[in-house]
Design a protein around this motif. Sequence first.
Motif, PDB file in Angstrom:
ATOM      1  N   GLU A 247       0.828  -1.203   0.000  1.00 20.39           N
ATOM      2  CA  GLU A 247       0.000   0.000   0.000  1.00 20.39           C
ATOM      3  C   GLU A 247       0.865   1.257   0.000  1.00 20.39           C
ATOM      4  OE1 GLU A 247      -2.366  -0.503   3.456  1.00 20.39           O
ATOM      5  OE2 GLU A 247      -3.874  -1.751   2.464  1.00 20.39           O
TER       6      GLU A 247
ATOM      7  N   ALA B 146       2.392   1.720  -3.400  1.00 15.03           N
ATOM      8  CA  ALA B 146       1.380   2.149  -4.368  1.00 15.03           C
ATOM      9  C   ALA B 146       1.098   3.644  -4.206  1.00 15.03           C
ATOM     10  CB  ALA B 146       0.098   1.343  -4.182  1.00 15.03           C
ATOM     11  N   ARG B 147       1.024   4.095  -2.945  1.00 15.32           N
ATOM     12  CA  ARG B 147       0.815   5.510  -2.681  1.00 15.32           C
ATOM     13  C   ARG B 147       2.008   6.322  -3.186  1.00 15.32           C
ATOM     14  NH1 ARG B 147      -2.105  10.053  -2.237  1.00 15.32           N
ATOM     15  NH2 ARG B 147      -1.401  11.438  -0.574  1.00 15.32           N
TER      16      ARG B 147
ATOM     17  N   GLU C 271       1.879   6.670  -6.934  1.00  9.19           N
ATOM     18  CA  GLU C 271       0.835   7.635  -7.308  1.00  9.19           C
ATOM     19  C   GLU C 271       1.354   9.073  -7.179  1.00  9.19           C
ATOM     20  OE1 GLU C 271      -3.153   9.229  -5.066  1.00  9.19           O
ATOM     21  OE2 GLU C 271      -2.799   7.070  -5.051  1.00  9.19           O
ATOM     22  N   LEU C 272       2.091   9.337  -6.111  1.00 10.61           N
ATOM     23  CA  LEU C 272       2.586  10.691  -5.874  1.00 10.61           C
ATOM     24  C   LEU C 272       3.742  11.049  -6.804  1.00 10.61           C
ATOM     25  CD1 LEU C 272       2.223  10.774  -2.029  1.00 10.61           C
ATOM     26  CD2 LEU C 272       1.190  12.384  -3.617  1.00 10.61           C
TER      27      LEU C 272
ATOM     28  N   ASP D 245       4.021  10.052  -9.799  1.00  8.07           N
ATOM     29  CA  ASP D 245       3.344  10.400 -11.048  1.00  8.07           C
ATOM     30  C   ASP D 245       2.732  11.798 -10.964  1.00  8.07           C
ATOM     31  OD1 ASP D 245       2.341   9.517 -13.719  1.00  8.07           O
ATOM     32  OD2 ASP D 245       0.396   9.780 -12.761  1.00  8.07           O
ATOM     33  N   LEU D 246       2.195  12.136  -9.787  1.00  5.35           N
ATOM     34  CA  LEU D 246       1.563  13.431  -9.584  1.00  5.35           C
ATOM     35  C   LEU D 246       2.556  14.578  -9.730  1.00  5.35           C
ATOM     36  CD1 LEU D 246      -1.246  14.615  -8.792  1.00  5.35           C
ATOM     37  CD2 LEU D 246      -0.419  14.667  -6.433  1.00  5.35           C
TER      38      LEU D 246
ATOM     39  N   ASP E  35       7.682   9.555 -13.734  1.00  3.50           N
ATOM     40  CA  ASP E  35       7.134   8.236 -14.029  1.00  3.50           C
ATOM     41  C   ASP E  35       7.684   7.238 -13.008  1.00  3.50           C
ATOM     42  OD1 ASP E  35       6.522   5.703 -15.015  1.00  3.50           O
ATOM     43  OD2 ASP E  35       6.799   6.300 -17.106  1.00  3.50           O
TER      44      ASP E  35
ATOM     45  N   ASP F 141      -0.586  12.128   3.182  1.00  7.63           N
ATOM     46  CA  ASP F 141      -1.685  13.067   3.010  1.00  7.63           C
ATOM     47  C   ASP F 141      -1.827  14.005   4.212  1.00  7.63           C
ATOM     48  OD1 ASP F 141      -3.724  14.252   1.592  1.00  7.63           O
ATOM     49  OD2 ASP F 141      -5.275  12.891   2.330  1.00  7.63           O
TER      50      ASP F 141
END
Length: 385
Positions: free
Chosen positions: A110, A113-114, A117-118, A120-121, A125, A154
Amino acid sequence: MIRFESVTKQYPDGTTAVDDLSFEVAEGELVTLVGPSGCGKTTTMMMVNRLIDPTRGRIVVDGADIAGVDPVRLRRRIGYVIQQTGLFPHRTVLDNTATVPFLTGWKKAEARARAAELLDLVGLDPDVYGPRYPDQLSGGQRQRVGVARALAADPPVLLMDEPFGAVDPVVRERLQKEFLRLQATMHKTVLLVTHDIEEAIRLGDRIAVYGAGRIEQYDTPASVLGAPATPYVAEFVGTDRTLKQLSVTGIDRGDLERPPFARLGEPASEAARRLRAEGARWAVVLDEDGELHGWVGAEELAGAGGTVAGHARRMEAWVPFTSTLKAAFSEMLKHDAGWIAVLDGHRFLGVLTPTKLHEALRRTIDSDERGVPRDRARVDSVPTQ
């Protein structure tokens, strides 16, 4: 979200870093702390996550007095970005980004994965950069990883200490734009320390201008530039503060002019006739939905057959309606243009000329100095011959 109540930090040798500091940062607001070295801005920020404890006064974060909160737990709820990023050299970029989720008990899958995601944000890549190590990245890429890591759990609050100071000016401006894009999506409560007034103006919803251990002015960038509270603030902001104000003044619909236009599918002969009747040398070219297609000269249409579409040229000088006057002025200079098109999405709103740009800036300065709404400020222009 963050409230300082009569906060003072005094060291054992008698040095007072900050003196009787009181101000608030609203939820979702980005506040820049700006001032010369040694003025207390970094001390202010470090008291929020208790890396430094105040001597007197109270700091409240999200309704709680932080003096009663365990420092470790507090820091895991507050993102922290520093100039040198502080990445662990022996851990991959992906695992660096997942550090706080790991520490707070997230499962490894998890947390990674987080982190992906960040990454990419922030424009990295994760498949390309995730397996790399910090020394395999550029300075700008390391700063992006630092921001991603700070956001991984977050946190509602983000502290940033000269976050873009270790890169060259071109990369710095790119990172600033990228961060503003992220902030528009995330709405974090941010305290950002900088010594650069340009950066403070560009990024801050409000600016705290520091003197020696205290805030000389706490206001919006436009107000700090337009109405400095003290001679010190006026000197710190600089004698070119009028030019700086371009970067915080938006485009107003009332400042746009509507030039002659021709429709994309209109016969060239008909468009030429109208331009002659109006005494116009050129026209913007719009499609049937009012979207900008380009521009065309009256001479090119004279005696031409077919439709306007066959003679239109691409429009290079344009900006979105959400741009600042500085962005519009920069595009004018870039294209050596006497006017610039302003678009709402693809829809044409009008053009901004140098005269209208100057009037808009003067009206903004006048409204700030007099403390009146900008739509009530008047500008008297001297007619040109």
